[in-house]
Design a protein around this motif. Structure first.
Motif, PDB file in Angstrom:
ATOM      1  N   ILE A  73       9.390  38.967  24.934  1.00 40.93           N
ATOM      2  CA  ILE A  73      10.704  39.633  24.906  1.00 40.93           C
ATOM      3  C   ILE A  73      10.622  41.092  25.382  1.00 40.93           C
ATOM      4  CG2 ILE A  73      10.813  40.564  22.537  1.00 40.93           C
ATOM      5  CD1 ILE A  73      13.691  38.916  22.677  1.00 40.93           C
ATOM      6  N   SER A  77      17.962  40.867  25.645  1.00 40.46           N
ATOM      7  CA  SER A  77      17.100  39.776  26.114  1.00 40.46           C
ATOM      8  C   SER A  77      17.304  38.532  25.258  1.00 40.46           C
ATOM      9  CB  SER A  77      15.629  40.196  26.054  1.00 40.46           C
ATOM     10  OG  SER A  77      15.420  41.357  26.817  1.00 40.46           O
ATOM     11  N   HIS A 123      16.994  46.631  24.384  1.00 40.57           N
ATOM     12  CA  HIS A 123      16.402  45.694  25.340  1.00 40.57           C
ATOM     13  C   HIS A 123      16.104  44.354  24.677  1.00 40.57           C
ATOM     14  CE1 HIS A 123      12.992  44.087  27.856  1.00 40.57           C
ATOM     15  NE2 HIS A 123      13.864  44.363  28.791  1.00 40.57           N
ATOM     16  N   ASN A 167      18.907  35.028  26.518  1.00 38.25           N
ATOM     17  CA  ASN A 167      18.093  33.817  26.356  1.00 38.25           C
ATOM     18  C   ASN A 167      18.884  32.706  25.652  1.00 38.25           C
ATOM     19  OD1 ASN A 167      15.323  32.552  26.508  1.00 38.25           O
ATOM     20  ND2 ASN A 167      15.740  32.382  24.322  1.00 38.25           N
ATOM     21  N   LEU A 170      14.764  39.413  32.536  1.00 37.31           N
ATOM     22  CA  LEU A 170      15.544  40.648  32.704  1.00 37.31           C
ATOM     23  C   LEU A 170      14.663  41.825  33.099  1.00 37.31           C
ATOM     24  CD1 LEU A 170      18.059  40.481  29.696  1.00 37.31           C
ATOM     25  CD2 LEU A 170      18.205  39.414  31.948  1.00 37.31           C
ATOM     26  N   ASN A 216       9.950  37.540  30.571  1.00 38.09           N
ATOM     27  CA  ASN A 216      11.319  38.022  30.378  1.00 38.09           C
ATOM     28  C   ASN A 216      11.988  38.181  31.739  1.00 38.09           C
ATOM     29  OD1 ASN A 216      13.692  39.448  29.928  1.00 38.09           O
ATOM     30  ND2 ASN A 216      12.841  40.581  28.192  1.00 38.09           N
ATOM     31  N   GLY A 272       8.849  42.198  27.722  1.00 38.65           N
ATOM     32  CA  GLY A 272       8.842  42.170  29.186  1.00 38.65           C
ATOM     33  C   GLY A 272       7.737  42.957  29.858  1.00 38.65           C
TER      34      GLY A 272
END
Ligand code: PMP
Length: 361
Positions: free
Chosen positions: A225, A276, A272, A280, A43, A41, A227
């Motif tokens: 996802i 994400s 989040h 994406n 981010l 991820n 992260g």
């Protein structure tokens, strides 16, 4: 040579990681290197997960909860299943090994679409089982009929990775249904590591089939996802009888304390996840447009990476991208020497990658 080795592990090589950023930086004397090779991820981790880890550090004198009870409860709630239908593991990789240990022995077979995630083969090989590979059809779509035809009396597990790594394609819900109805009591391991990125109406992460009583295990991870790849958490969802068999081969403290805390927080961090997913989707579109402009064939992806065809010069271009500071994943290991798989990065990383590619083509 000087030990009485019982096992033949000829088909397995020790895992060799791709080059890390610092190594490429040092070797090539580059200031900026980005890695779009591991489908992480871009981010960063869920902030809630980070806070949970910070608070959990002081409890590290204690062993982890062997049952990972809070994490199981959180995952079960999120997926509409019972707590005893969930098993958290040290990454989804560990779960694949545990599934292999629990269900495979010498002479067994697994059916795997090809190309797909390599850990399925690894799990079969450590147990002396045979891997039966079924190629994808045109456009890397799943060839469900060929998969069904590949099943024999020896088949113990069928793997489906959907969205599939490295192609980004998925198996349509009606095809999953067709396969399940055709193969009877063969265990279907449904790897939905990238499920959050899939936005097709006929996509399924498999859990609905578990609720209907099919012998299917959905496998997911906190590495994508959510992260938090670095803390290593994955999990499986299946009928409690399947989960119980896997629990028998699990080490007591397989998921460490910080990992349990982080994952429990991350699973409810919907903000989040949404951010994400949206980032994406924008990133994927940006890459598609760039590939079209450059005349490079690519496969529409339901995941956080895109498989793109660079042609005969695939390997040279992969190396040249590295020289420009962009690490992507070269396709040769999947039998796709003309392709690379690029993970969707931040907006800035995607631009850096496209600029580098443009200069080379
Ligand atoms: N399944 C697929 C399809 C993957 O791509 C990955 C990660 N590369 C995994 C499972 C393993 O994830 P984890 O980091 O949880 O071991």
């Amino acid at each position: 040579e000087n030990i009485k080795a019982r096992k033949t592990l000829d088909q397995i090589q020790p895992y060799s990681p791709g080059k890390p950023i610092w190594e490429v930086q040092e070797e090539l004397g580059l200031e900026r290197v980005i890695k779009l090779a591991s489908n992480e991820n871009p981010l960063g981790p869920s902030k809630k997960a980070v806070e949970a880890i910070e608070q959990g550090v002081l409890g590290l004198n204690r062993y982890p909860d062997a049952d990972a009870s809070d994490l199981k409860t959180a995952i079960a709630k999120e997926h509409g299943v019972e707590k005893n239908q969930v098993i958290p593991t040290n990454g989804a990789d560990e779960l694949i090994t545990l599934i292999s240990e629990a269900f495979l022995e010498q002479g067994d077979e697994i059916v795997v679409p090809d190309p797909s995630f390599s850990e399925y083969d690894f799990g079969a090989h450590i147990m002396g089982a045979k891997v039966v590979k079924v190629p994808f059809a045109q456009g890397f779509t799943f060839d469900v009929d060929a998969m069904i035809a590949a099943v024999t009396d020896q088949t113990k597990i069928i793997y489906i990775c959907s969205p599939n790594n490295p192609t980004g394609t998925y198996m349509k819900k009606q095809d999953v249904q067709k396969l399940l109805d055709a193969v009877g009591d063969v265990l279907v391991v449904f790897d939905a590591a990238y499920s959050h990125y899939a936005d097709a109406d006929d996509y399924t992460d498999g859990t609905e089939f578990i609720r209907q009583g099919y012998p299917l295990l959905t496998l997911k991870t906190f590495s994508k996802i959510y992260g938090i790849a670095g803390v290593r958490v994955g999990f499986g969802i299946a009928a409690d009888s399947i989960i119980t068999s896997i629990l028998k081969v699990k080490e007591p403290f397989n998921v460490n304390t910080l990992a349990q805390l982080a994952a429990t927080a991350a699973v409810t961090d919907h903000e989040h996840v949404t951010q994400s997913r949206e980032a994406n989707s924008r990133g994927r579109e940006f890459l598609y447009e760039a590939f079209e402009e450059l005349g490079l064939p690519y496969t529409k992806s339901m995941a956080n990476f895109v498989l793109v065809k660079l042609g005969d010069e695939g390997e040279a271009l992969y190396q040249d991208l590295m020289k420009k500071g962009v690490i992507v994943r070269y396709g040769k290991g999947w039998g796709l020497p003309e392709y690379v798989r690029v993970s969707v990065g931040t907006e800035e990383e995607n631009k850096f990658f496209v600029q580098a590619l443009r200069e080379l083509i």
